[in-house]
Design a protein around this motif. Structure first.
Motif, PDB file in Angstrom:
ATOM      1  N   MET A  66       0.849  -1.175   0.000  1.00  0.00           N
ATOM      2  CA  MET A  66       0.000   0.000   0.000  1.00  0.00           C
ATOM      3  C   MET A  66       0.898   1.242   0.000  1.00  0.00           C
ATOM      4  SD  MET A  66      -2.791   1.225   2.853  1.00  0.00           S
ATOM      5  CE  MET A  66      -4.111   0.200   2.314  1.00  0.00           C
ATOM      6  N   THR A  67       0.620   2.143  -0.896  1.00  0.00           N
ATOM      7  CA  THR A  67       1.373   3.391  -0.967  1.00  0.00           C
ATOM      8  C   THR A  67       0.724   4.434  -0.061  1.00  0.00           C
ATOM      9  OG1 THR A  67       0.064   4.281  -2.774  1.00  0.00           O
ATOM     10  CG2 THR A  67       1.979   2.924  -3.369  1.00  0.00           C
ATOM     11  N   LYS A  68       1.408   5.553   0.119  1.00  0.00           N
ATOM     12  CA  LYS A  68       0.854   6.623   0.950  1.00  0.00           C
ATOM     13  C   LYS A  68      -0.455   7.136   0.352  1.00  0.00           C
ATOM     14  CE  LYS A  68       2.135  10.954   3.199  1.00  0.00           C
ATOM     15  NZ  LYS A  68       3.189  11.963   3.371  1.00  0.00           N
ATOM     16  N   ALA A  69      -0.531   7.249  -0.972  1.00  0.00           N
ATOM     17  CA  ALA A  69      -1.756   7.718  -1.632  1.00  0.00           C
ATOM     18  C   ALA A  69      -2.905   6.742  -1.397  1.00  0.00           C
ATOM     19  CB  ALA A  69      -1.507   7.903  -3.123  1.00  0.00           C
ATOM     20  N   GLU A  70      -2.606   5.447  -1.454  1.00  0.00           N
ATOM     21  CA  GLU A  70      -3.648   4.442  -1.205  1.00  0.00           C
ATOM     22  C   GLU A  70      -4.097   4.482   0.251  1.00  0.00           C
ATOM     23  OE1 GLU A  70      -2.235   1.127  -4.523  1.00  0.00           O
ATOM     24  OE2 GLU A  70      -1.435   1.023  -2.482  1.00  0.00           O
ATOM     25  N   LEU A  71      -3.162   4.711   1.166  1.00  0.00           N
ATOM     26  CA  LEU A  71      -3.503   4.835   2.580  1.00  0.00           C
ATOM     27  C   LEU A  71      -4.416   6.035   2.807  1.00  0.00           C
ATOM     28  CD1 LEU A  71      -3.156   3.998   5.553  1.00  0.00           C
ATOM     29  CD2 LEU A  71      -1.129   5.456   5.616  1.00  0.00           C
ATOM     30  N   ILE A  72      -4.094   7.147   2.197  1.00  0.00           N
ATOM     31  CA  ILE A  72      -4.913   8.358   2.332  1.00  0.00           C
ATOM     32  C   ILE A  72      -6.321   8.107   1.796  1.00  0.00           C
ATOM     33  CG2 ILE A  72      -5.188  10.725   1.453  1.00  0.00           C
ATOM     34  CD1 ILE A  72      -2.069  10.913   1.696  1.00  0.00           C
ATOM     35  N   ALA A  73      -6.421   7.449   0.651  1.00  0.00           N
ATOM     36  CA  ALA A  73      -7.737   7.137   0.077  1.00  0.00           C
ATOM     37  C   ALA A  73      -8.532   6.234   1.025  1.00  0.00           C
ATOM     38  CB  ALA A  73      -7.569   6.470  -1.276  1.00  0.00           C
ATOM     39  N   LYS A  74      -7.875   5.254   1.640  1.00  0.00           N
ATOM     40  CA  LYS A  74      -8.537   4.328   2.561  1.00  0.00           C
ATOM     41  C   LYS A  74      -9.007   5.065   3.813  1.00  0.00           C
ATOM     42  CE  LYS A  74      -8.247  -0.282   3.024  1.00  0.00           C
ATOM     43  NZ  LYS A  74      -8.726  -1.213   2.044  1.00  0.00           N
ATOM     44  N   VAL A  75      -8.161   5.963   4.340  1.00  0.00           N
ATOM     45  CA  VAL A  75      -8.530   6.755   5.523  1.00  0.00           C
ATOM     46  C   VAL A  75      -9.724   7.641   5.200  1.00  0.00           C
ATOM     47  CG1 VAL A  75      -7.766   8.638   7.045  1.00  0.00           C
ATOM     48  CG2 VAL A  75      -6.251   6.704   6.593  1.00  0.00           C
ATOM     49  N   ALA A  76      -9.724   8.258   4.035  1.00  0.00           N
ATOM     50  CA  ALA A  76     -10.839   9.113   3.620  1.00  0.00           C
ATOM     51  C   ALA A  76     -12.126   8.302   3.515  1.00  0.00           C
ATOM     52  CB  ALA A  76     -10.522   9.779   2.283  1.00  0.00           C
ATOM     53  N   GLU A  77     -12.032   7.122   2.940  1.00  0.00           N
ATOM     54  CA  GLU A  77     -13.208   6.257   2.767  1.00  0.00           C
ATOM     55  C   GLU A  77     -13.768   5.798   4.118  1.00  0.00           C
ATOM     56  OE1 GLU A  77     -13.710   1.655   1.497  1.00  0.00           O
ATOM     57  OE2 GLU A  77     -12.525   2.903   0.113  1.00  0.00           O
ATOM     58  N   LYS A  78     -12.898   5.355   5.011  1.00  0.00           N
ATOM     59  CA  LYS A  78     -13.350   4.814   6.298  1.00  0.00           C
ATOM     60  C   LYS A  78     -13.819   5.891   7.270  1.00  0.00           C
ATOM     61  CE  LYS A  78     -11.100   0.412   6.387  1.00  0.00           C
ATOM     62  NZ  LYS A  78     -11.342  -0.679   7.283  1.00  0.00           N
ATOM     63  N   SER A  79     -13.252   7.092   7.171  1.00  0.00           N
ATOM     64  CA  SER A  79     -13.587   8.141   8.134  1.00  0.00           C
ATOM     65  C   SER A  79     -14.658   9.098   7.641  1.00  0.00           C
ATOM     66  CB  SER A  79     -12.336   8.935   8.494  1.00  0.00           C
ATOM     67  OG  SER A  79     -11.892   9.668   7.362  1.00  0.00           O
ATOM     68  N   GLY A  80     -14.923   9.088   6.340  1.00  0.00           N
ATOM     69  CA  GLY A  80     -15.885  10.031   5.793  1.00  0.00           C
ATOM     70  C   GLY A  80     -15.292  11.407   5.551  1.00  0.00           C
ATOM     71  N   LEU A  81     -13.989  11.542   5.698  1.00  0.00           N
ATOM     72  CA  LEU A  81     -13.311  12.810   5.431  1.00  0.00           C
ATOM     73  C   LEU A  81     -13.058  12.942   3.931  1.00  0.00           C
ATOM     74  CD1 LEU A  81     -10.536  12.709   8.195  1.00  0.00           C
ATOM     75  CD2 LEU A  81     -12.579  14.137   8.212  1.00  0.00           C
ATOM     76  N   SER A  82     -12.834  14.175   3.500  1.00  0.00           N
ATOM     77  CA  SER A  82     -12.421  14.363   2.114  1.00  0.00           C
ATOM     78  C   SER A  82     -10.978  13.872   1.988  1.00  0.00           C
ATOM     79  CB  SER A  82     -12.502  15.848   1.730  1.00  0.00           C
ATOM     80  OG  SER A  82     -11.520  16.585   2.425  1.00  0.00           O
ATOM     81  N   LYS A  83     -10.567  13.607   0.759  1.00  0.00           N
ATOM     82  CA  LYS A  83      -9.192  13.132   0.562  1.00  0.00           C
ATOM     83  C   LYS A  83      -8.188  14.181   1.042  1.00  0.00           C
ATOM     84  CE  LYS A  83      -9.406   9.609  -2.954  1.00  0.00           C
ATOM     85  NZ  LYS A  83      -8.936   9.172  -4.262  1.00  0.00           N
ATOM     86  N   LYS A  84      -8.514  15.447   0.835  1.00  0.00           N
ATOM     87  CA  LYS A  84      -7.609  16.525   1.254  1.00  0.00           C
ATOM     88  C   LYS A  84      -7.460  16.532   2.785  1.00  0.00           C
ATOM     89  CE  LYS A  84      -6.304  20.893  -0.471  1.00  0.00           C
ATOM     90  NZ  LYS A  84      -5.538  20.556  -1.633  1.00  0.00           N
ATOM     91  N   ASP A  85      -8.586  16.379   3.502  1.00  0.00           N
ATOM     92  CA  ASP A  85      -8.535  16.342   4.965  1.00  0.00           C
ATOM     93  C   ASP A  85      -7.826  15.081   5.463  1.00  0.00           C
ATOM     94  OD1 ASP A  85      -9.815  18.778   5.181  1.00  0.00           O
ATOM     95  OD2 ASP A  85     -11.808  17.910   5.496  1.00  0.00           O
ATOM     96  N   ALA A  86      -8.070  13.958   4.800  1.00  0.00           N
ATOM     97  CA  ALA A  86      -7.415  12.706   5.177  1.00  0.00           C
ATOM     98  C   ALA A  86      -5.913  12.812   4.950  1.00  0.00           C
ATOM     99  CB  ALA A  86      -7.994  11.546   4.382  1.00  0.00           C
ATOM    100  N   GLU A  87      -5.505  13.497   3.882  1.00  0.00           N
ATOM    101  CA  GLU A  87      -4.085  13.693   3.604  1.00  0.00           C
ATOM    102  C   GLU A  87      -3.442  14.542   4.700  1.00  0.00           C
ATOM    103  OE1 GLU A  87      -1.118  15.184   0.018  1.00  0.00           O
ATOM    104  OE2 GLU A  87      -3.271  15.515  -0.170  1.00  0.00           O
ATOM    105  N   LYS A  88      -4.148  15.597   5.139  1.00  0.00           N
ATOM    106  CA  LYS A  88      -3.634  16.451   6.219  1.00  0.00           C
ATOM    107  C   LYS A  88      -3.503  15.653   7.509  1.00  0.00           C
ATOM    108  CE  LYS A  88      -5.438  20.916   4.694  1.00  0.00           C
ATOM    109  NZ  LYS A  88      -6.419  21.972   5.017  1.00  0.00           N
ATOM    110  N   ALA A  89      -4.512  14.849   7.834  1.00  0.00           N
ATOM    111  CA  ALA A  89      -4.501  14.065   9.074  1.00  0.00           C
ATOM    112  C   ALA A  89      -3.386  13.017   9.045  1.00  0.00           C
ATOM    113  CB  ALA A  89      -5.856  13.393   9.284  1.00  0.00           C
TER     114      ALA A  89
END
Length: 91
Positions: A1-24
């Motif tokens: 899993m790459t960092k981009a894939e991790l960010i997408a997964k975090v955004a999907e599971k948390s309901g955050l936007s990808k931009k917010d998930a990337e910041k978190a």
């Protein structure tokens, strides 16, 4: 899993936007790195522990010239997985 894939997964599971998930995600990684640079242990209960180990200076040998060299002391990060994490992976 790459960092981009991790960010997408975090955004999907948390309901955050990808931009917010990337910041978190970036803030989490930066905080762990800053703590380790300050020689602090980072414990995430149920996940694991990050800490810094130290390696003493030692003698080595240059394989090409067979000349003896001194390898300088160094610090390196270590991660030890917590029991719930180990159990989840081993299933």
């Amino acid at each position: 899993m790459t960092k981009a894939e991790l960010i997408a997964k975090v955004a999907e599971k948390s309901g955050l936007s990808k931009k917010d998930a990337e910041k978190a995600t970036g803030a989490l990684i930066d905080s762990i790195v800053e703590s380790l640079v300050a020689e602090e242990k980072v414990q995430l209960v149920g996940f694991g522990t990050f800490e810094v180990h130290h390696r003493e200076a030692r003698k080595g040998r240059n394989p090409r010239t067979k000349e003896e060299i001194t390898i300088p002391a160094s610090a390196y990060p270590v991660f030890k997985a917590g029991k719930p994490f180990k159990d989840a992976v081993s299933k």
